[in-house]
Design a protein around this motif. Structure first.
Motif: not given
Length: 593
Positions: A404-409, A424-433, A455-467
């Motif tokens: 789907n739009n959030q996950v593929e396997f 399958y279910a989408e559960l709330p994210s935690t503050p550090k997720s 998996m697709r992130p639900n908030k921006p991830v900088s290029a420096a943080l991606q790895r």
């Protein structure tokens, strides 16, 4: 012998039928009688011996690798998490550094060094087509120890897997080859000993090779489990039936057990014992009799390493992971590729559809032939079995995809052992997720091989943080995997279902020691450091005065034993530890010798 017995039986049958078989008896009647008689003759050996075919391994060729009587901490085929035990674990009187000896003439063909698995392990290839394996050793004999050390320094790696030329280290039966230990994944001092086919590298049951290990005690049986063969194993809870021993045989409290399933399969909870030792071991063989006719069974005389994870198809994984006992199945699931099952006159499925009491017998054996008998009867109750509804069925021996739009396997054909109802279910994210928490089925259902999860992130991830983004799986423990980034997706591999989310790991590994900089270590024997990380250690490296220095590892403790690579004088040691997210921790330590 069985042929003569069969001919005697044929004579008796013909004698009893002499009033019926005459000169004018039809040829078809005689042929029909003869077919039945010869069919019985061919079945007779199984009825008489009631065992599955075994292997003719050499007896007495291999000696005890230790100088003390063999006492076992574990046996071949014992049930372990995600694998069958591939050898025997020999007790070393709770001591390390007992001398270990070559079990027969041959040559050292391979050496392994690791902080997991067999630890320091030695392989000896023998001229009769077998290879013996000696695991969890502390050190090898001096010449071999020095050779291995040279190879490790040349490769700048303590962990190694070396193939040794055939003529380099020949050994005779009884030669000293190593000191016993507690290295690798060992939880206590012992020697892990295997016998393998040299060409196939398949581990064989050492207890079938004639070692002097007294054992006159039959296996203990605790319960049987009954399954509906018209349902997936994972869509049901087995009907558990305890057994008790009466007059030397195991029986059920209820003489006839009512069963909803018209087609039933069985599981068994049993362990082997040896004398008065408190240890429990794996059973060797079970034969299922259906109305006094041998139906099928399993036998643990050899298991290939590539097949060992199929233990999760041989047992009722869901029941075990839910806190229940080990239940070994007497039938094979659709995706189970183990060849331990032996079909005799059936495939482990009991047809109860006639509604009549159905006598069943189980013979439960150890490798020495000590046998426990279990007897009970099953009867179809006539009640209809409920069929669970499922919106998303995944099948064994089929490719299964979820997206789907959030996950593929994607899972290969060999990933599942039986069909499953995928949830399958989408559960709330935690503050550090960095993503929602995605529920991908239940970890109570096993997966055989790794599947790629995107998996697709639900908030921006900088290029420096991606790895530094890791994927976390929770459910019956926690797994953390490093990721790669591709077109908006983070990708990792897992081997279990559960709840998944993305998380950033920006914390470097820790390196700790009780020693202070500048200390004089002239009288010390070794250097010891602890390494730790919240996502897991990927690698470590030590350099002494700019040159690689060999530290061994046990769990998360690394150790260097002083040798010629650290001469007298002042020194600077640099340690570098990298975690699965690519974070690096360093420690610089100065000392004198």
């Amino acid at each position: 012998m069985w042929i003569s017995t069969s001919l005697n039986l044929l004579f008796i049958i013909c004698y009893k039928c002499k009033g019926k078989i005459g000169f004018f008896t039809s040829t078809s009647y005689i042929c029909s009688m003869m077919k039945r008689i010869f069919g019985l003759c061919f079945l007779l050996p199984q009825l008489l011996h009631a065992q599955l075919p075994g292997k003719n391994y050499p007896q007495g060729y291999f000696r005890n690798p230790l100088n003390i009587p063999i006492q076992l901490a574990g046996n071949f085929g014992e049930l372990r998490p995600n694998h069958f035990h591939a050898g025997i674990d020999i007790k070393t009187q709770q001591k390390e550094n007992l001398p270990v000896h070559a079990a027969a003439d041959g040559y050292v063909s391979r050496i392994g060094v690791s902080h997991v698995g067999y630890g320091n392990v030695l392989y000896i290839t023998h001229p009769n087509g077998y290879t013996t394996v000696y695991g969890h050793l502390n050190r090898f004999f001096p010449a071999l120890e020095e050779y291995v050390k040279q190879q490790e320094y040349a490769a700048e790696s303590w962990a190694t897997d070396l193939k040794i030329p055939a003529g380099k280290f020949p050994v005779k039966k009884g030669d000293f080859v190593a000191w016993s230990g507690n290295t690798g994944g060992s939880a206590g001092p012992h020697v892990h000993f295997e016998i393998r086919g040299t060409e196939s590298e398949k581990p064989l049951n050492p207890l079938l090779f004639g070692f002097d290990i007294p054992d006159s005690r039959a296996p203990d049986v605790y319960r049987i489990a009954i399954y509906d063969m018209d349902k997936s194993l994972y869509d049901q809870t087995p009907q558990m039936v305890p057994v008790k021993k009466v007059n030397g045989e195991y029986v059920t409290t209820q003489a006839v057990i009512p069963v909803k399933a018209a087609q039933a399969g069985l599981g068994i909870n049993a362990v082997d014992r040896m004398g008065v030792a408190p240890n429990s071991y794996g059973i060797y063989e079970v034969v299922l009799f259906d109305r006094d006719v041998p139906n099928s069974g399993f036998q643990l005389d050899n298991i290939a390493f590539e097949d060992s994870r199929y233990i999760n198809a041989h047992i009722d994984y869901k029941t075990k992971k839910s806190g229940g006992p080990y239940l070994q199945l007497l039938f094979s699931l659709p995706g189970n590729k183990l060849d331990i099952y032996k079909d005799v006159q059936g495939d482990g499925v009991l047809d109860l559809s006639d509604g009549k009491p159905h006598p069943v017998k189980l013979l439960v054996k150890d490798a020495y032939g000590n046998t426990s008998t279990v007897k009970f009867s099953l009867q179809h109750s006539g009640e209809p079995a409920a069929v669970p509804a499922c919106a998303n069925t995944m099948y064994a021996e089929s490719r299964n995809i979820f997206e789907n739009n959030q996950v593929e396997f994607f899972m290969e054909e060999t990933a599942l052992y039986d069909q499953i109802c995928f949830n399958y279910a989408e559960l709330p994210s935690t503050p550090k997720s960095y993503s929602a928490t995605l529920h991908l089925n239940t970890p109570l259902i096993p997966v055989h091989n790794y599947f790629t999860l995107r998996m697709r992130p639900n908030k921006p991830v900088s290029a420096a943080l991606q790895r530094q983004i890791v994927m976390v799986r929770e459910g019956l423990g926690e797994d953390i995997a490093g990721t790669t980034y591709e077109n908006g997706w983070f990708i990792a591999k897992f081997r279990d279902f559960g709840n998944f989310h993305l998380e950033a790991d920006t914390i470097a590994p820790k390196i700790t020691s009780a020693l202070k900089n500048g200390v004089n270590l002239s009288k010390a024997a070794k250097l010891v450091f602890s390494i730790s990380d919240n996502s897991g250690i990927k690698s470590y490296r030590a350099e002494l005065d700019g040159h690689w220095l060999m530290f061994s590892r046990k769990s998360n403790v690394i150790t260097y034993t002083f040798d010629e690579h650290c001469p007298a004088g002042a020194h600077t040691l640099k340690l570098t530890v990298t975690d699965v997210a690519g974070n690096t921790g360093t420690k610089t330590f100065t000392f004198t010798r």
